[in-house]
Write a protein that holds these residues in place. Structure first.
Motif, PDB file in Angstrom:
ATOM      1  N   LEU A  67       5.382   1.599   0.837  1.00  0.00           N
ATOM      2  CA  LEU A  67       4.601   0.585   1.546  1.00  0.00           C
ATOM      3  C   LEU A  67       3.188   1.086   1.832  1.00  0.00           C
ATOM      4  O   LEU A  67       2.203   0.355   1.647  1.00  0.00           O
ATOM      5  CB  LEU A  67       5.297   0.200   2.850  1.00  0.00           C
ATOM      6  CG  LEU A  67       4.546  -0.800   3.736  1.00  0.00           C
ATOM      7  CD1 LEU A  67       4.332  -2.118   2.999  1.00  0.00           C
ATOM      8  CD2 LEU A  67       5.288  -1.030   5.048  1.00  0.00           C
ATOM      9  N   VAL A  68       3.069   2.329   2.270  1.00  0.00           N
ATOM     10  CA  VAL A  68       1.747   2.903   2.571  1.00  0.00           C
ATOM     11  C   VAL A  68       0.876   2.936   1.309  1.00  0.00           C
ATOM     12  O   VAL A  68      -0.304   2.559   1.338  1.00  0.00           O
ATOM     13  CB  VAL A  68       1.896   4.309   3.171  1.00  0.00           C
ATOM     14  CG1 VAL A  68       0.545   5.008   3.263  1.00  0.00           C
ATOM     15  CG2 VAL A  68       2.543   4.230   4.555  1.00  0.00           C
ATOM     16  N   LEU A  69       1.459   3.346   0.183  1.00  0.00           N
ATOM     17  CA  LEU A  69       0.692   3.426  -1.061  1.00  0.00           C
ATOM     18  C   LEU A  69       0.312   2.039  -1.575  1.00  0.00           C
ATOM     19  O   LEU A  69      -0.802   1.839  -2.077  1.00  0.00           O
ATOM     20  CB  LEU A  69       1.506   4.185  -2.112  1.00  0.00           C
ATOM     21  CG  LEU A  69       1.690   5.685  -1.846  1.00  0.00           C
ATOM     22  CD1 LEU A  69       2.758   6.269  -2.753  1.00  0.00           C
ATOM     23  CD2 LEU A  69       0.367   6.426  -2.054  1.00  0.00           C
ATOM     24  N   TRP A  70       1.228   1.087  -1.457  1.00  0.00           N
ATOM     25  CA  TRP A  70       0.924  -0.282  -1.900  1.00  0.00           C
ATOM     26  C   TRP A  70      -0.178  -0.906  -1.046  1.00  0.00           C
ATOM     27  O   TRP A  70      -1.116  -1.511  -1.568  1.00  0.00           O
ATOM     28  CB  TRP A  70       2.192  -1.128  -1.856  1.00  0.00           C
ATOM     29  CG  TRP A  70       2.015  -2.544  -2.313  1.00  0.00           C
ATOM     30  CD1 TRP A  70       1.923  -2.977  -3.614  1.00  0.00           C
ATOM     31  CD2 TRP A  70       1.901  -3.710  -1.500  1.00  0.00           C
ATOM     32  NE1 TRP A  70       1.766  -4.351  -3.649  1.00  0.00           N
ATOM     33  CE2 TRP A  70       1.752  -4.831  -2.368  1.00  0.00           C
ATOM     34  CE3 TRP A  70       1.932  -3.925  -0.123  1.00  0.00           C
ATOM     35  CZ2 TRP A  70       1.629  -6.137  -1.895  1.00  0.00           C
ATOM     36  CZ3 TRP A  70       1.807  -5.228   0.355  1.00  0.00           C
ATOM     37  CH2 TRP A  70       1.650  -6.308  -0.524  1.00  0.00           C
ATOM     38  N   LEU A  71      -0.072  -0.735   0.276  1.00  0.00           N
ATOM     39  CA  LEU A  71      -1.116  -1.244   1.159  1.00  0.00           C
ATOM     40  C   LEU A  71      -2.447  -0.555   0.890  1.00  0.00           C
ATOM     41  O   LEU A  71      -3.510  -1.185   0.935  1.00  0.00           O
ATOM     42  CB  LEU A  71      -0.713  -1.038   2.623  1.00  0.00           C
ATOM     43  CG  LEU A  71       0.400  -1.938   3.161  1.00  0.00           C
ATOM     44  CD1 LEU A  71       0.771  -1.529   4.579  1.00  0.00           C
ATOM     45  CD2 LEU A  71      -0.015  -3.409   3.121  1.00  0.00           C
ATOM     46  N   GLY A  72      -2.404   0.734   0.605  1.00  0.00           N
ATOM     47  CA  GLY A  72      -3.633   1.459   0.289  1.00  0.00           C
ATOM     48  C   GLY A  72      -4.314   0.887  -0.947  1.00  0.00           C
ATOM     49  O   GLY A  72      -5.542   0.727  -0.976  1.00  0.00           O
ATOM     50  N   LEU A  73      -3.520   0.551  -1.971  1.00  0.00           N
ATOM     51  CA  LEU A  73      -4.080  -0.040  -3.186  1.00  0.00           C
ATOM     52  C   LEU A  73      -4.711  -1.397  -2.888  1.00  0.00           C
ATOM     53  O   LEU A  73      -5.855  -1.659  -3.292  1.00  0.00           O
ATOM     54  CB  LEU A  73      -2.968  -0.199  -4.235  1.00  0.00           C
ATOM     55  CG  LEU A  73      -3.338  -1.012  -5.481  1.00  0.00           C
ATOM     56  CD1 LEU A  73      -4.443  -0.315  -6.270  1.00  0.00           C
ATOM     57  CD2 LEU A  73      -2.107  -1.247  -6.348  1.00  0.00           C
ATOM     58  N   VAL A  74      -3.994  -2.253  -2.182  1.00  0.00           N
ATOM     59  CA  VAL A  74      -4.499  -3.606  -1.908  1.00  0.00           C
ATOM     60  C   VAL A  74      -5.738  -3.558  -1.015  1.00  0.00           C
ATOM     61  O   VAL A  74      -6.755  -4.207  -1.304  1.00  0.00           O
ATOM     62  CB  VAL A  74      -3.398  -4.465  -1.259  1.00  0.00           C
ATOM     63  CG1 VAL A  74      -3.953  -5.816  -0.821  1.00  0.00           C
ATOM     64  CG2 VAL A  74      -2.232  -4.658  -2.227  1.00  0.00           C
TER      65      VAL A  74
END
Length: 416
Positions: free
Chosen positions: A355-362
């Motif tokens: 979740l942290v990595l996905w939010l970081g990308l977005v």
């Protein structure tokens, strides 16, 4: 200081990059809006036709120099993709105990859509040009939605393409596109081209936000507000409230005149709904308190996801570390009806690190200094408007408005 990755682009192609960018924008909008109900069948999996169109747009943009890769975003993508693959392998035991099987097509589609975030338009395309094209497309959708609703009074009701599209090429069965308005015999407008009234309402709210922040054209505002009301969906109003909450904190971006214009247009349209179509007005009011009603749309969108997360934590305490694997977010039998929003599904399937990595990308892709008044409602739509983490049409609109346009400030572009 980060720089865009170089590409071997022929001089002629590089010279035409500025001309090609508006065309790529238009093609993306056709896929995201005009062809939203179409699917590409891949076995039992129905791929929104917007997905291959957006991938084709990016591939063409990179090949011609109309688009460029942003290194910072690429780092986030590599991190998320690596973790997603690792988590899928690690979560095998949890999935076995839960009676689930990893969905590799789901994982592949998710990573494909995530890859679209790492690019942006190269020079000389400007954000204002992209916004103008998007607003024109959304105006056409608004007019189509208004006409669709009005045509019911003449006995012409087309809210589904069943019988028009071959079943294998339709994505409609996955969505709730034909919804009656109480006992009136009328149906909520779904924008004619779109899959659901809720999607129509959310896009109208985004269109209102963009219009108020930039052009403030009365005719456009009236059309968008009418579409928002005739969709009779609460999620669009949620997106609009998110916009107003941020805009009111930035008086320099949205003057009092803009707020008054919005209040006048939306208020007049809503009053019209009460006067001429009182059932529509009553249905709108009912959306505000339905979150407490089990199985209602509001409950499924804004209450059930958190109940589901709590229950999954009880059944599988280790899921926060690695997740339950791709495809698990909607397949667990919890004993009650639930849906999951985008961050919740990523959390269930790939754990907290995912979740942290996905939010970081977005966030790294969409964050634009000074654009919080648009960023917040757009992300409210993407995160909480529905299960949009793999719905290419909504992702495409967010990309066109926030991630793909270059920043007008050269220094900001260099830092990007």
């Amino acid at each position: 200081m980060a720089r865009a990755l170089p590409h071997d682009v022929p001089p002629a192609a590089a010279a035409d990059a500025g001309t090609l960018a508006p065309l790529l924008t238009a093609i993306a909008l056709v896929g995201c809006l005009g062809l939203q109900r179409l699917a590409v069948p891949i076995g039992e999996f129905r791929l929104p036709v917007a997905t291959p169109i957006l991938v084709g747009v990016v591939a063409t943009g990179l090949a011609t120099g109309a688009m460029t890769i942003v290194p910072r975003r690429l780092v986030w993508l590599i991190g998320f993709a690596a973790w997603a693959l690792a988590a899928t392998a690690i979560a095998g035991e949890l999935m076995r105990r839960a009676g689930l099987r990893a969905s590799l097509p789901s994982l592949g589609h998710l990573l494909l859509l995530c890859g679209l975030f790492v690019v942006r338009f190269a020079e000389p395309q400007r954000a204002a040009a992209t916004r103008s094209t998007v607003q024109t497309a959304l105006l056409l959708v608004a007019v189509a939605g208004i006409a669709q609703f009005a045509a019911q009074f003449a006995g012409w009701a087309v809210f589904s393409f069943d019988g028009i599209l071959p079943p294998a090429l339709s994505i409609e069965p996955l969505y709730n596109g034909v919804i009656p308005v109480g006992g009136t015999g009328l149906f909520k407008s779904n924008g004619f081209f779109l899959v659901e009234p809720s999607v129509f309402s959310q896009l109208m709210a985004i269109a209102i936000a963009v219009e108020l922040l930039h052009a403030r054209r009365p005719v456009h505002l009236l059309a968008f507000a009418a579409g928002l009301v005739l969709a009779v969906s609460g999620t669009g109003w949620l997106v609009l409230v998110a916009f107003l909450a941020v805009a009111l904190l930035q008086p320099s971006r949205l003057r009092l005149r803009g707020i008054l214009a919005l209040a006048l247009v939306v208020g007049a349209t809503a009053v019209l709904a009460f006067v001429l179509l009182d059932e529509v007005g009553l249905a709108l009011l009912a959306r505000w308190d339905e979150v407490g009603e089990e199985r209602s749309s509001g409950h499924l969108r804004f209450v059930a996801p958190f109940l589901a997360l709590a229950r999954i934590a009880e059944l599988h305490p280790g899921f926060l570390a690695t997740g339950l694997g791709p495809g698990a977010g909607e397949d667990i039998d919890l004993g009650f009806a639930y849906s999951v929003h985008a961050p919740g599904k990523i959390l269930i399937e790939f754990g907290l690190p995912g979740l942290v990595l996905w939010l970081g990308l977005v966030l790294s892709s969409c964050r634009r200094p000074g654009e919080a008044a648009l960023l917040v409602p757009a992300l409210t739509m993407l995160f909480f408007g529905g299960g949009y983490q793999q719905f290419a049409p909504i992702i495409g609109l967010v990309l066109l408005l926030l991630a793909w346009p270059p920043r007008d400030d050269p220094a900001a572009r260099a830092r990007d």
